[in-house]
Design an enzyme around this catalytic site. Structure first.
Site, PDB file in Angstrom:
ATOM      1  N   ASP A  67      27.774  22.401  72.684  1.00  0.00           N
ATOM      2  CA  ASP A  67      27.608  22.070  71.360  1.00  0.00           C
ATOM      3  C   ASP A  67      29.176  21.377  70.972  1.00  0.00           C
ATOM      4  OD1 ASP A  67      29.318  24.511  71.849  1.00  0.00           O
ATOM      5  OD2 ASP A  67      27.747  25.720  70.738  1.00  0.00           O
ATOM      6  N   HIS A 139      23.409  34.771  69.040  1.00  0.00           N
ATOM      7  CA  HIS A 139      23.249  33.348  69.349  1.00  0.00           C
ATOM      8  C   HIS A 139      23.572  32.724  70.790  1.00  0.00           C
ATOM      9  CE1 HIS A 139      27.284  31.995  67.361  1.00  0.00           C
ATOM     10  NE2 HIS A 139      27.321  32.143  68.641  1.00  0.00           N
ATOM     11  N   GLU A 144      21.099  29.488  66.084  1.00  0.00           N
ATOM     12  CA  GLU A 144      21.614  30.902  65.338  1.00  0.00           C
ATOM     13  C   GLU A 144      20.120  31.672  65.153  1.00  0.00           C
ATOM     14  OE1 GLU A 144      24.351  31.437  64.881  1.00  0.00           O
ATOM     15  OE2 GLU A 144      25.483  30.285  63.667  1.00  0.00           O
TER      16      GLU A 144
END
Ligand code: PGA
Length: 269
Positions: A67, A139, A144
């Site tokens: 990410d 997560h 999430e």
């Protein structure tokens, strides 16, 4: 899931690094999925040490990070690109152009980043070994609770809890992004091997829900129960909520005996 419990975080890092090293022996051009956060730092340090000792080379590897924040430039100290440079890439021989994060350049449409990232992963042959941490809320990446278990790389809004957990990285008054681009859960599930690390007592609840709870979008990490090759390395405090602890220890002793006899960590060995 293979759950291995070590007395402390240092041993979790050492064994995690050992699995990365084993992968490199089998496949020197392996494709890695890397994670940021506090947890994998010790593993990266160990790999840097092994690299300095001449034991491992990343020269032929490719990497894809899970990410990246949306809205801060790559050269900002808070970007995950900067984190990876500072904690790992600057000290090993990985080629910079072979390291990828799902970053959105200024002016680019963030909705386009995910599909392009997926295509790059595919073109590289898919991820051989994905390293993961786990959030207090279960997560993985920035998927999430309530994330679709079939999600692909996309823009995601961070929960208040995640923003709080990560606020230590931002100074008072500094802009903290509320959005990130994260590999999806289905993207993560396509990795051939998954190595999840969790240390510290504040992860005990999430680890128990991931390993022993129902598969649920409310604990995204629980979907890993459906993956055929997941190794979960935890320290004692993070293992504190596990009900089947005794069984995992027994299974590990048996696995160790098999490995000592036959070697082989990986099916493609
Ligand atoms: P941490 O983050 O390693 O900083 O605890 C893990 C995660 O949120 O995935």
């Amino acid at each position: 899931m293979e759950v291995v419990i070590y007395p402390d975080a240092e041993r979790v890092a050492r064994h995690g690094a050992g699995l990365v090293e084993a992968m490199l022996k089998v496949k020197p051009g392996a494709v890695f999925g890397f994670a940021t956060g506090r947890t994998p730092i010790a593993l990266y340090r160990r790999l840097v040490e092994r690299h300095r000792a001449g034991a491992v080379s990343f020269a032929r590897t490719t990497s894809f990070n899970l990410d990246e924040y949306l809205g801060i430039p790559a050269d900002s100290p808070q970007s995950y690109r900067s984190f990876m440079d500072r904690e790992f890439f600057d000290y090993v021989d990985i080629e910079r152009e072979n390291t990828h994060l799902p970053a959105c350049a200024e002016g680019e449409n963030p909705q386009r980043v995910g599909p392009a990232y997926e295509e790059k992963i595919r073109a590289a042959g898919g991820i051989d070994l994905q390293i993961l941490g786990i959030g207090h809320n279960g997560h993985i990446g920035f998927n999430e609770p309530s994330s679709s278990l079939a999600s692909r790389t996309r823009v995601k809004t961070l929960t208040r809890r995640t923003l709080e957990d990560n606020s230590r990285l931002f100074g008072p008054g500094e802009f903290q992004p509320r959005l990130a681009i994260t590999m999806g859960i289905a993207t993560i599930m396509e990795a051939r091997h998954i190595l999840l690390l969790a240390t510290g007592e504040n992860k005990a609840g999430a680890v128990a829900r991931m390993v022993e709870g129902p598969v649920s979008a409310m604990c995204p990490a629980s979907v890993l129960q459906l993956h055929e090759c997941v190794t979960v390395l935890v320290d004692e405090p993070a293992a504190a909520g596990l009900q089947y602890r005794e069984y995992y220890d027994l299974a590990n002793r048996e696995n160790q005996a098999l490995i000592e006899r036959f070697g082989a960590f990986y099916a493609d060995d």
